[in-house]
Design a protein around this motif. Structure first.
Motif, short mmCIF file in Angstrom:
data_model
loop_
_atom_site.label_atom_id
_atom_site.label_comp_id
_atom_site.label_asym_id
_atom_site.label_seq_id
_atom_site.Cartn_x
_atom_site.Cartn_y
_atom_site.Cartn_z
N GLU A 167 0.84 -1.21 0.00
CA GLU A 167 0.00 0.00 0.00
C GLU A 167 0.87 1.26 0.00
OE1 GLU A 167 -3.43 2.17 2.69
OE2 GLU A 167 -3.11 0.03 2.94
N GLY B 289 -4.19 6.85 0.78
CA GLY B 289 -4.46 5.44 1.01
C GLY B 289 -5.81 5.17 1.63
N ARG B 290 -6.68 6.16 1.54
CA ARG B 290 -8.03 5.99 2.09
C ARG B 290 -8.94 5.55 0.95
NH1 ARG B 290 -5.37 6.43 6.10
NH2 ARG B 290 -5.39 8.13 7.56
N GLY B 291 -9.62 4.47 1.13
CA GLY B 291 -10.51 3.99 0.09
C GLY B 291 -9.93 2.77 -0.60
N ASN B 292 -10.67 2.30 -1.56
CA ASN B 292 -10.31 1.10 -2.30
C ASN B 292 -10.50 1.39 -3.78
OD1 ASN B 292 -9.66 -1.52 -2.88
ND2 ASN B 292 -11.61 -2.38 -2.23
N SER C 240 -10.68 1.41 -7.77
CA SER C 240 -10.86 0.37 -8.78
C SER C 240 -9.69 0.41 -9.75
CB SER C 240 -12.17 0.62 -9.54
OG SER C 240 -12.06 1.81 -10.32
#
Length: 96
Positions: free
Chosen positions: A26, A64-67, A69
């Motif tokens: 990450e 690095g907040r979230g995911n 696509s």
């Protein structure tokens, strides 16, 4: 104590080191995103404008907040003049 010294001291703790190592991929992605945008000479606002989104979404992604696509990563890279490349690495846990 500066941040570098603090980090070095913290990583002496085996539990901290284990968690830090688990997040290494990450951290690497975040670093690559920031590097692409910086090399492109874009601010977060510039990039948000190019992507048709808000600066807060760019900031969230770069922290690095979230995911995100695959499409989001591709659009981000393309807006910076780069492309996303997926690279397989052999993991000793999966090899027979």
């Amino acid at each position: 104590m500066n941040f570098k010294e603090f980090k070095q001291k913290a990583l002496e703790n085996p539990r901290v080191r284990e968690e830090y190592d688990a997040l290494q991929d990450e951290f690497s992605l975040i670093d690559q995103l920031l590097t692409m945008r910086t090399k492109a000479g874009l601010t977060q606002e510039d990039l948000a404008r190019k992507l048709g989104t808000n600066k807060s979404n760019i900031s969230r992604l770069e922290r690095g907040r979230g995911n995100p696509s695959w499409e989001t990563l591709n659009r981000y890279a393309a807006a910076c003049g780069f492309r996303v490349k997926l690279e397989a690495i052999e993991d000793s846990r999966t090899s027979a």
